[in-house]
Scaffold this motif. Structure first.
Motif: not given
Length: 63
Positions: A20-21, A25-31, A37-39
């Motif tokens: 998942v790339m 700016e989105v990475f902080g929300y995902v992880v 979101i990641a879980n």
């Protein structure tokens, strides 16, 4: 905001590897701190993988 999900080659039989790339700016929300979101993504994919008798590995990276 940009994200992409790729299926990587299998390393073992019955094992699915996903990458998942996300843009920075989105990475902080995902992880994030809690990684909701990641879980959630891991939970959904593992449920489906159990039905298919597979294992899913998910790796998160910044584009």
């Amino acid at each position: 905001m940009y994200y992409e999900i790729r299926q990587m080659p299998m390393t073992k039989m019955g094992e699915i590897n996903l990458l998942v790339m996300c843009s920075e700016e989105v990475f902080g929300y995902v992880v994030g701190k809690v990684g909701l979101i990641a879980n959630s993504l891991r939970t959904l994919l593992n449920i489906r993988a159990q039905l298919d008798q597979n294992k899913v590995n998910i790796k998160f990276e910044v584009l």
